[in-house]
Design an enzyme around this catalytic site. Structure first.
Site, PDB file in Angstrom:
ATOM      1  N   GLU A 101     -31.267   1.506  13.112  1.00 19.77           N
ATOM      2  CA  GLU A 101     -32.699   1.508  13.444  1.00 19.77           C
ATOM      3  C   GLU A 101     -33.256   0.081  13.461  1.00 19.77           C
ATOM      4  O   GLU A 101     -34.253  -0.193  14.132  1.00 19.77           O
ATOM      5  CB  GLU A 101     -33.459   2.412  12.453  1.00 19.77           C
ATOM      6  N   SER A 215     -26.671  12.518   8.930  1.00 22.38           N
ATOM      7  CA  SER A 215     -26.831  13.963   8.697  1.00 22.38           C
ATOM      8  C   SER A 215     -25.938  14.506   7.575  1.00 22.38           C
ATOM      9  O   SER A 215     -25.391  15.606   7.682  1.00 22.38           O
ATOM     10  CB  SER A 215     -26.599  14.739  10.007  1.00 22.38           C
TER      11      SER A 215
HETATM   12  P1  PGA Z   1     -29.791  10.787   8.002  1.00 29.24           P
HETATM   13  O1  PGA Z   1     -29.866   9.182   8.029  1.00 29.24           O
HETATM   14  O2  PGA Z   1     -29.065  11.167   6.725  1.00 29.24           O
HETATM   15  O3  PGA Z   1     -31.233  11.237   7.975  1.00 29.24           O
HETATM   16  O4  PGA Z   1     -29.063  11.212   9.212  1.00 29.24           O
HETATM   17  C1  PGA Z   1     -28.799   8.394   7.618  1.00 29.24           C
HETATM   18  C2  PGA Z   1     -29.134   6.936   7.770  1.00 29.24           C
HETATM   19  O5  PGA Z   1     -29.777   6.555   8.739  1.00 29.24           O
HETATM   20  O6  PGA Z   1     -28.744   6.107   6.922  1.00 29.24           O
END
Ligand code: PGA
Length: 257
Positions: A101, A215
Site C-alpha cells: 500500500e 487475508s
Molecule cells: P489483510 O492485510 O490481512 O487485511 O489481508 C495484510 C497486510 O496488508 O499486511
C-alpha cells in the site's frame, strides 16, 4: 510440525482505528490476551500518531510495538515524515517497510532499500514486504519478488540479517479473502530462502524469518504453518479484533512450543 524459528505474528493496523481511545483499548485487549503465550513473538503496528501513548501501556510486556513505515533521513526539513530515532525513542522495535500500500502510493525500490538500511542500522527489526500484483502462468511473478528482495538488500551487511524479516504478501491476497494455496506459499518460502542464501550464504537462513501476509485468518493459519512452513504472519484486517488476532497468535504458539 515445530518451527525452526520462534513464530512471529505482526498485526498491521493500517489506518485504523479512528480514535486514540479505540487504539488504546485494542492494544490493551490484545496485550492481555497474548500475555501468557511465551512461544511466539507478537507485534502490534498502530498508526504512528498513537505510538507514544501506546508505548506507555507497553511497560516491558509481551506485545512489542511496530511502526508501519519510517523515513530514511535522520532529522531535518522533511515535512510529514518520521525518522528512526523518533520511533525508537517511543519504544518501537519493529518497522514494516515496503508494504504494497506504500509502494502503490509511490514508494520506490530505492526508498525501500534506504528504509531497510536505516532500520537495521538503528538495531530495530525490519519487516520487508514483497509480493507480486498478480500471478501469471509462466512464473514472471517470481522475478518480481526476486528483484524486490535483491534491490532492498543490496547494501545490507550480512551481520545485520538477524534483524531482518521478509513478509511475502501477494498484493492480490491483501484484504480480498483470496489467498494462495498453502503449497504455493511453501514454494514461495523456498524461493525466498534461495534468494537470501544466494546473496548471503546458506548459513544465514537460520537468521531470517519468512512470514506470509494477505487475508490470514484463524481458519487458514494452521495449513499455512503446516504445509506452508512459514515462520509467522503479517495480519491486517484480523488484527483489528483482539480475539480474532489472539486466535491466530495461539495457533502460532502451538507451533513454537
Ligand atoms: P489483510 O492485510 O490481512 O487485511 O489481508 C495484510 C497486510 O496488508 O499486511
Amino acid at each position: 510440525m515445530k518451527q525452526s524459528h520462534t513464530p512471529l505474528i505482526i498485526g498491521n493496523w493500517k489506518m485504523n482505528p479512528g480514535t486514540l481511545t479505540a487504539a488504546l483499548t485494542l492494544f490493551t485487549d490484545t496485550q492481555k490476551a497474548v500475555a501468557r503465550l511465551s512461544h511466539v513473538d507478537v507485534v502490534a503496528a498502530p498508526p504512528v500518531v498513537y505510538l507514544s501513548a501506546i508505548a506507555r501501556l507497553h511497560k516491558g510486556k509481551k506485545l512489542a510495538i511496530g511502526a508501519q513505515d519510517v523515513y530514511f533521513e535522520k532529522l531535518g526539513a522533511y515535512t510529514g515524515e518520521v525518522g528512526m530515532s523518533m520511533l525508537k525513542s517511543v519504544g518501537v522495535s519493529y518497522v514494516i517497510v515496503g508494504h504494497s500500500e506504500m509502494r502503490a502510493r509511490g514508494e520506490s525500490d530505492v526508498d525501500v532499500a534506504r528504509k531497510v538500511g536505516v532500520v537495521l542500522k538503528e538495531g530495530a527489526v525490519a519487516v520487508l514486504c514483497v509480493g507480486e500484483s498478480s500471478r501469471d502462468a509462466n512464473g514472471q511473478y517470481l522475478g518480481v519478488v526476486e528483484s524486490q528482495i535483491k534491490s532492498a538488500l543490496k547494501d545490507i551487511p550480512k551481520s545485520k540479517l538477524g534483524n531482518l524479516v521478509i513478509a511475502y504478501e501477494p498484493v492480490w491476497a491483501i484484504g480480498t479473502g483470496t489467498t494462495p494455496s498453502a503449497h504455493d506459499i511453501h514454494e514461495m518460502k523456498l524461493f525466498i530462502q534461495k534468494i537470501v542464501s544466494d546473496l548471503f550464504g546458506r548459513s544465514t537462513l537460520a537468521r531470517v524469518r519468512v512470514l506470509y501476509g494477505g487475508s490470514v485468518t484463524k481458519h487458514n493459519a494452521v495449513s499455512f504453518f503446516e504445509e506452508g512452513e512459514v515462520d509467522g504472519f503479517l495480519v491486517g484486517g484480523a488484527s483489528l479484533r483482539a480475539s480474532e488476532f489472539t486466535d491466530i497468535v495461539k495457533i502460532a504458539h502451538t507451533y513454537g512450543a
